[in-house]
Scaffold this active site. Structure first.
Site, PDB file in Angstrom:
ATOM      1  N   SER A 261      38.608  38.374  34.458  1.00 17.58           N
ATOM      2  CA  SER A 261      38.226  37.248  35.285  1.00 17.58           C
ATOM      3  C   SER A 261      38.583  37.515  36.744  1.00 17.58           C
ATOM      4  O   SER A 261      39.300  38.454  37.056  1.00 17.58           O
ATOM      5  CB  SER A 261      38.947  35.985  34.807  1.00 17.58           C
ATOM      6  OG  SER A 261      40.321  36.065  35.143  1.00 17.58           O
ATOM      7  N   LYS A 262      38.075  36.650  37.608  1.00 14.91           N
ATOM      8  CA  LYS A 262      38.333  36.779  39.028  1.00 14.91           C
ATOM      9  C   LYS A 262      39.831  36.789  39.313  1.00 14.91           C
ATOM     10  O   LYS A 262      40.310  37.536  40.148  1.00 14.91           O
ATOM     11  CB  LYS A 262      37.669  35.613  39.764  1.00 14.91           C
ATOM     12  CG  LYS A 262      37.943  35.603  41.253  1.00 14.91           C
ATOM     13  CD  LYS A 262      37.177  34.506  41.949  1.00 14.91           C
ATOM     14  CE  LYS A 262      37.439  34.503  43.444  1.00 14.91           C
ATOM     15  NZ  LYS A 262      38.836  34.253  43.792  1.00 14.91           N
TER      16      LYS A 262
END
Length: 502
Positions: A261-262
RNA sequence: GGUCCAUUCGUCUAGUGGCUAGGACGUCAGGUUUUCAUCCUGGUAACAGGGGUUCGAUUCCCCUAUGGACUACCA
């Protein structure tokens, strides 16, 4: 074999995650390998999640990666429109076909009602599921008499259209990557196909589009595997031939568990997106971090796929020639930022000094230095192999552009002796009288001088490096003084001797 | 909880019913270098566990464990 037509079908809800880029890449490689068509379709049936700029971002990202779209919004094609919201009226017609066949029905329960049923069941330790059993007790065109539900429709009550999942039936299907899978419909629910806002859900929209666009292979993320049985049922209801399916494994975070994920990127300092995302909460990209698209793609291609040989470096053409879906792995791959760097290093080494000089000149401009390409080419030749990114060149060459402000105290302690000042001044006078200041010439002169006087080479050269560089690092001494030139060399010796002799 | 999917060095992975289980990144050690880095050479390190099947299983089957995805009027 029929014509290969594949699509990449993202929703424009934000920047494109590298997992999505990899899905696009595998679709592209598969299409090109088989002489097929790569289609970009925008799936924007969720009006609440629309994000300004995302559509453009997706197209720019693919372009930067070197993934060429054959059919899409910009490119056109005979199977448009390529944006789902541009043809929303057609989906209702297909939902109606299913209703007419008795495979779908109108449902009138509000989201709130269903939500409360869900939480009630949860409290009782059970799972609420809108299936054959539940639909008899809820408000819909199956449980109601025809006059009743017709009246609701006529009054304009909000409704959704749900698929009527059979009771207890084994559905058999195949996935190219995972093989044969069997699921019983008893565990599935009556999925919503058409929402009360007049838009189809993913399940209906993608399937209708894939059919209309004559998609031959659906290559998508593993998160879709659980809904594949529903899709198979839909194809059967419509009486259409389903395409072939391949569900790609996930990209996992570098440490720990779960999908990438970011957050992971922010935490560990690497990008998770191809390009900088300028809207709202910004996100950095590979392009802006100094990666070249080729190594980025090379790295991504090998995350979940490999050719079975020991080759690591692949151009896009080589990837196309070598790619095959049967060699895509089954299990999730943990993303390794270190390896991404290594790939960039490999590609940077293959660039010419001229190319790098042009790129580095831009970087220097931002720092207020202006040099011509020829001069920078020489410099880059000296440090190229030790850098992975263009921006690294500066870290390796800053002392070429400016004299040291401070001298590494550790080195001073170790290398600056009582006699150093005298020796360096002697060396300075030798250099003053040297006309040819090429590296080869100064090396000859200085080494001769050292030998003649029986000096210690290490002591002289390290002391000189201290004065010129400020510490013990960098390319060969003679290359450095040749590049900065005689005047600058003499100045730095003077300055250093003065400062260190105090 | 339910359904489905997965499991080879730290990481990406190759591989086969019988191999010293191979490569790459990382890491460690040597070499090269007047420095640092690069580079070269070498080393380290893996078949999740338990049952079967078999003359023989990392490989085939089952179970367990672990991980993951899905479980919305999101895609």
């Amino acid at each position: 074999m029929e014509q290969v037509r594949v699509r990449f079908a993202p929703s424009p809800t934000g920047p494109l995650h590298i997992g999505g880029v990899r899905t696009a890449l595998y679709n592209y490689l598969f299409a090109k390998k088989n002489g097929g068509t790569f289609i970009l379709r925008i799936e924007d049936t969720d009006q609440t999640r629309f994000v300004e700029g995302a559509e453009e971002y997706i197209m720019e990202s693919l372009k930067w990666c070197g993934i060429v779209v054959d059919e899409g919004i910009r490119e056109g094609g005979n199977y448009g429109p390529y944006r789902q919201s541009d043809k929303k009226t057609i989906y209702r017609q297909y939902a109606d076909i299913l209703i007419d066949k008795g495979d779908a029905y109108y449902a009138f329960d509000t989201p709130e009602k269903l939500e409360s049923l869900r939480s009630e069941s949860e409290k009782a330790g059970k799972t609420f599921i809108y299936n054959a059993e539940a639909r008899e007790k809820l408000i819909n065109s199956v449980s109601l008499k025809e006059v009743e539900w017709r009246e609701k429709l006529d009054k304009g009550e909000p409704f959704v259209i749900r698929f009527k999942m059979p009771h207890n039936e084994d559905i058999h299907f195949d996935d190219i990557i995972r093989g044969h899978i069997v699921v019983n419909t008893g565990t599935l629910d009556d999925k919503v196909l058409f929402k009360s806002d007049g838009m189809p859900t993913y399940h209906l929209a993608h399937l209708v589009d894939d059919h209309l666009m004559e998609i031959s292979h659906v290559i998508r993320g593993e998160e879709w595997l659980p809904s594949l049985p529903l899709h198979i049922m839909l194809y059967r209801s419509f009486g259409w031939n389903p395409p072939l399916f391949a569900h790609l494994p996930l990209l996992l975070k570098p440490d720990g568990k779960g999908k990438l994920s970011k957050r992971d990127g922010d935490k560990m300092g690497f990008p998770v997106f191809p390009l900088f995302w300028p809207y709202g909460e910004t996100a950095k990209g590979y392009r802006e971090d100094g990666y070249y698209p080729e190594p980025f793609i090379n790295m991504l291609a090998l995350l979940g796929w490999n050719p079975g040989t020991e080759q690591e470096i692949f151009s896009m053409d080589e990837l196309i020639n070598t790619f095959s879906i049967d060699r895509v792995g089954k299990s999730g791959s943990r993303f390794d930022p270190e390896k991404a760097k290594w790939f960039n290093h490999q590609y940077l080494q293959k660039r010419t000094n001229t190319q790098l000089a042009i790129e580095f000149r831009e970087f220097l401009r931002a720092h207020g230095y202006h040099f011509d390409i020829i001069r920078l080419e020489t410099l880059i030749g000296l440090v190229k192999e030790r850098v992975s990114f263009v921006k690294d060149i500066w870290e390796q060459t800053d002392f070429f552009f400016k004299a040291p402000e401070i001298y590494d105290q550790e080195v001073v302690k170790k290398r600056w002796k009582e006699d150093s000042a005298g020796l360096l001044l002697e060396l300075k006078s030798i250099l003053e009288n040297t006309v040819d200041f090429s590296a080869a010439a100064t090396e000859l002169v200085i080494k001769a001088w050292i030998e003649k006087n029986g000096y210690n080479t290490g002591a002289i050269m390290n002391a000189l490096r201290l004065l010129i560089v400020g510490t013990l690092r960098g390319p060969h001494m003679f290359d450095i003084i040749s590049w900065i030139g005689k005047d600058e060399t003499l100045k730095r010796i003077d300055k250093g001797v003065t400062l260190l002799s105090k």
